[in-house]
Design a protein around this motif. Structure first.
Motif, PDB file in Angstrom:
ATOM      1  N   ILE A  61      47.647  45.346  33.276  1.00 58.50           N
ATOM      2  CA  ILE A  61      46.582  45.841  34.344  1.00 58.50           C
ATOM      3  C   ILE A  61      47.360  44.948  35.476  1.00 58.50           C
ATOM      4  N   ARG A  62      47.818  45.826  36.512  1.00 61.30           N
ATOM      5  CA  ARG A  62      48.512  45.193  37.541  1.00 61.30           C
ATOM      6  C   ARG A  62      47.579  44.991  39.072  1.00 61.30           C
ATOM      7  N   LEU A  63      47.594  44.021  39.450  1.00 63.38           N
ATOM      8  CA  LEU A  63      46.705  43.786  40.530  1.00 63.38           C
ATOM      9  C   LEU A  63      47.812  43.471  41.785  1.00 63.38           C
ATOM     10  N   GLY A  64      47.275  43.487  43.171  1.00 65.37           N
ATOM     11  CA  GLY A  64      48.209  43.262  44.089  1.00 65.37           C
ATOM     12  C   GLY A  64      47.548  42.151  45.297  1.00 65.37           C
ATOM     13  N   VAL A  81      47.377  32.309  45.979  1.00 63.57           N
ATOM     14  CA  VAL A  81      48.356  32.914  44.994  1.00 63.57           C
ATOM     15  C   VAL A  81      48.449  32.129  43.916  1.00 63.57           C
ATOM     16  N   GLN A  82      48.654  30.763  43.935  1.00 65.36           N
ATOM     17  CA  GLN A  82      48.733  29.793  42.740  1.00 65.36           C
ATOM     18  C   GLN A  82      47.526  29.816  42.019  1.00 65.36           C
ATOM     19  N   ALA A  83      46.217  29.737  42.882  1.00 69.83           N
ATOM     20  CA  ALA A  83      44.897  29.707  42.231  1.00 69.83           C
ATOM     21  C   ALA A  83      44.820  31.005  41.098  1.00 69.83           C
ATOM     22  N   GLN A  84      45.168  32.370  41.758  1.00 66.83           N
ATOM     23  CA  GLN A  84      45.001  33.572  41.125  1.00 66.83           C
ATOM     24  C   GLN A  84      46.021  33.669  40.174  1.00 66.83           C
ATOM     25  N   GLN A  85      47.149  33.135  40.053  1.00 64.86           N
ATOM     26  CA  GLN A  85      48.247  33.210  38.906  1.00 64.86           C
ATOM     27  C   GLN A  85      47.645  32.284  37.820  1.00 64.86           C
ATOM     28  N   MET A  86      47.061  31.120  38.190  1.00 68.35           N
ATOM     29  CA  MET A  86      46.490  30.204  37.154  1.00 68.35           C
ATOM     30  C   MET A  86      45.377  30.986  36.401  1.00 68.35           C
ATOM     31  N   TRP A  87      44.577  31.663  37.217  1.00 76.21           N
ATOM     32  CA  TRP A  87      43.397  32.516  36.373  1.00 76.21           C
ATOM     33  C   TRP A  87      44.205  33.736  35.436  1.00 76.21           C
ATOM     34  N   ALA A  88      45.250  34.358  36.102  1.00 74.10           N
ATOM     35  CA  ALA A  88      45.876  35.361  35.246  1.00 74.10           C
ATOM     36  C   ALA A  88      46.517  34.702  33.981  1.00 74.10           C
ATOM     37  N   ASP A  89      47.138  33.479  34.152  1.00 73.92           N
ATOM     38  CA  ASP A  89      47.747  32.905  32.915  1.00 73.92           C
ATOM     39  C   ASP A  89      46.604  32.431  31.973  1.00 73.92           C
ATOM     40  N   GLU A  90      45.512  32.121  32.358  1.00 80.01           N
ATOM     41  CA  GLU A  90      44.299  31.562  31.573  1.00 80.01           C
ATOM     42  C   GLU A  90      44.068  32.737  30.787  1.00 80.01           C
ATOM     43  N   VAL A  91      43.620  33.834  31.565  1.00 78.66           N
ATOM     44  CA  VAL A  91      43.172  35.205  30.939  1.00 78.66           C
ATOM     45  C   VAL A  91      44.076  35.678  29.849  1.00 78.66           C
ATOM     46  N   ASP A  99      42.502  44.309  26.205  1.00 80.63           N
ATOM     47  CA  ASP A  99      43.786  44.368  25.542  1.00 80.63           C
ATOM     48  C   ASP A  99      44.773  44.370  26.366  1.00 80.63           C
ATOM     49  N   ARG A 100      44.978  44.073  27.561  1.00 76.95           N
ATOM     50  CA  ARG A 100      45.960  44.258  28.567  1.00 76.95           C
ATOM     51  C   ARG A 100      46.337  43.062  29.244  1.00 76.95           C
ATOM     52  N   ARG A 101      47.523  42.762  29.423  1.00 77.41           N
ATOM     53  CA  ARG A 101      48.112  41.402  30.282  1.00 77.41           C
ATOM     54  C   ARG A 101      47.681  41.834  31.475  1.00 77.41           C
ATOM     55  N   ILE A 102      47.244  40.771  32.451  1.00 76.87           N
ATOM     56  CA  ILE A 102      47.117  40.815  33.849  1.00 76.87           C
ATOM     57  C   ILE A 102      48.275  40.372  34.568  1.00 76.87           C
ATOM     58  N   GLU A 103      48.750  41.276  35.470  1.00 73.12           N
ATOM     59  CA  GLU A 103      50.029  40.905  36.279  1.00 73.12           C
ATOM     60  C   GLU A 103      49.876  40.927  37.911  1.00 73.12           C
ATOM     61  N   ILE A 104      50.061  40.135  38.613  1.00 73.49           N
ATOM     62  CA  ILE A 104      49.822  40.049  39.933  1.00 73.49           C
ATOM     63  C   ILE A 104      51.160  40.410  40.599  1.00 73.49           C
ATOM     64  N   ALA A 345      39.485  36.206  41.799  1.00 71.64           N
ATOM     65  CA  ALA A 345      39.954  36.583  40.807  1.00 71.64           C
ATOM     66  C   ALA A 345      39.018  36.400  39.653  1.00 71.64           C
ATOM     67  N   GLN A 346      38.141  35.583  39.370  1.00 68.68           N
ATOM     68  CA  GLN A 346      37.074  35.509  38.408  1.00 68.68           C
ATOM     69  C   GLN A 346      36.183  36.631  38.841  1.00 68.68           C
ATOM     70  N   LEU A 347      35.913  36.876  39.799  1.00 68.41           N
ATOM     71  CA  LEU A 347      34.894  38.084  40.088  1.00 68.41           C
ATOM     72  C   LEU A 347      35.688  39.417  39.794  1.00 68.41           C
ATOM     73  N   LEU A 348      36.767  39.561  40.106  1.00 66.28           N
ATOM     74  CA  LEU A 348      37.688  40.848  39.722  1.00 66.28           C
ATOM     75  C   LEU A 348      37.627  40.920  38.378  1.00 66.28           C
TER      76      LEU A 348
END
Length: 429
Positions: A61-64, A81-91, A99-104, A345-348
């Motif tokens: 799943i790609r976010l922009g 940017v760093q906070a949202q990447q941290m969220w993506a890494d945690e997820v 069942d999909r990886r998050i990419e920003i 990021a968490q809300l999304l």
């Protein structure tokens, strides 16, 4: 999209430029992803039966993010940017979403509107949502495109003119609501009374205009007068404004501008004997101000009204986020941008999970899931209601106090509360 929401789509239009963030001190480079795999149709079913569209493949799943990493708000952009990447890494460490990886996919527009428009055109076919768009001028330029493409977008801007659209979500309060809370704070705690005059220094454009709407309404209700001083984003020496406010005999000052302007206003006022309370809108403060010569005056005279708590807050969710961020980015300051970015990021993420549970990850599915939330609570502040496109998601405001020793440079002075008159104001508007 239902017909009620269609009627709201073109209700408001932004009218000017707004300051969206904080002082420029740092710049950062962030890698960008390649084009999205598959999922470029509208509502095609993946092998797992999930409806997919732009930005959603079988495994990703790609976010922009349309951000500022090299312009005047590079510090804000880097934090988000760093906070949202941290969220993506945690997820992703927990198996992703659906069942999909998050990419920003991160695009740096440097606070240049034309660059932002080009960047949006580049990434729009390949993302399902935008958890970050910095700059009201940028958001204003992209409104029609975002609505046409129905890309759920969280702007880093809080003007009420951005309400009324399905795909665009102002998180938290709007500037006018915060200024009503500011006037209430001054009358409750700083001794202002009927007949007194308060100054309001504000940026030209939607940010300042919306803040002035709130202060003017609240002042009239309280029997106060408002002496307005409109400034430009390029005005960094507010000596003339301070002189004008002294002549007006103001008993307090509101400021809806940027950190540089807040520091100048408070510093000059203190040096010239205008030692009156000052209350800033949230974008007018940055922790780096507490490292400047204006720090003592800021600590003595300034408060900040904000939809979000201080990052020094004792809220368990905030404490966990701060600890994780410090561990992941030990050389980066923890500021309000970290909280703002991580919260968005968490809300999304919740939107994506709800959409997946309902069987689809198309853009329309994500917007529908988002608008179904009436009590979204990440543990990072107040719960938010996204079901009414015409109302702010929250009407509760924190009052913060500068503190050079605190994480993020501020502490909570008053917890989130709805100021008297806010509901009446929203009904009248």
């Amino acid at each position: 999209m239902n017909t009620t929401h269609r009627r709201h789509r073109n209700r408001h239009r932004t009218t000017g430029t707004v300051l969206a963030g904080t002082l420029a001190l740092l710049l950062a480079a962030t890698g960008c992803s390649s084009k999205a795999e598959g999922g470029d149709g509208g509502g095609d079913a993946a092998a797992d039966g999930i409806r997919t569209g732009p930005g959603v493949g079988a495994k990703t799943i790609r976010l922009g993010a349309l951000t500022d990493l090299t312009g005047p708000y590079a510090t804000l952009g880097k934090s988000i940017v760093q906070a949202q990447q941290m969220w993506a890494d945690e997820v992703n460490a927990e198996g992703g979403i659906c069942d999909r990886r998050i990419e920003i996919v991160v695009k740096d527009h440097g606070y240049d509107v034309q660059k932002a428009v080009t960047a949006y055109a580049d990434i729009a076919p390949d993302v399902v949502a935008l958890p970050q768009v910095i700059g009201s001028p940028v958001v204003a330029a992209l409104l029609d495109d975002v609505e046409r493409d129905e890309v759920l977008t969280f702007p880093q801007a809080w003007a009420a003119s951005l309400l009324g659209r399905d795909a665009i979500q102002v998180l938290g309060t709007t500037y006018d609501v915060d200024m009503i809370a500011a006037v209430d704070f001054l009358t409750r705690t700083k001794g202002l009374k009927k007949g007194d005059t308060i100054g309001h220094v504000y940026f030209e454009g939607d940010y300042g205009a919306n803040a002035l709407e709130g202060s003017t309404w609240a002042a009239e209700k309280a029997g106060l007068k408002v002496a307005g001083q409109k400034i430009q984003a390029t005005d960094t020496d507010l000596s003339a404004q301070v002189s004008a406010l002294r002549k007006e005999g103001v008993k307090a000052v509101l400021i809806s501008a940027g950190p540089a302007q807040t520091a100048s206003l408070v510093g000059v006022a203190a040096s010239r004997g205008l030692r009156v309370p000052v209350v800033s809108s949230a974008p007018g403060f940055a922790p780096q101000l507490m490292e400047t010569p204006a720090a003592p005056a800021l600590a003595a005279l300034l408060n900040v009204v904000s939809a979000a708590p201080a990052v020094s807050s004792d809220l368990p969710g905030v404490r966990r986020m701060v600890a994780a961020y410090k561990k992941k980015y030990p050389d980066s300051p923890v500021d309000s941008g970290v909280l703002s970015g991580y919260n968005a990021a968490q809300l999304l993420g919740t939107d994506l999970k709800k959409a997946c549970e309902a069987g689809g990850l198309t853009r329309e599915d994500v917007v529908k899931a988002h608008r179904s939330q009436k009590n979204a609570d990440t543990g990072l502040g107040t719960a938010q209601d996204f079901s009414d496109v015409d109302r702010p998601a929250s009407v509760k405001t924190y009052v913060l106090k500068p503190d050079a020793e605190a994480v993020g440079g501020v502490v909570n002075e008053e917890d989130a509360h709805t100021a008297p008159g806010v509901e009446e104001y929203l009904s009248s508007r």
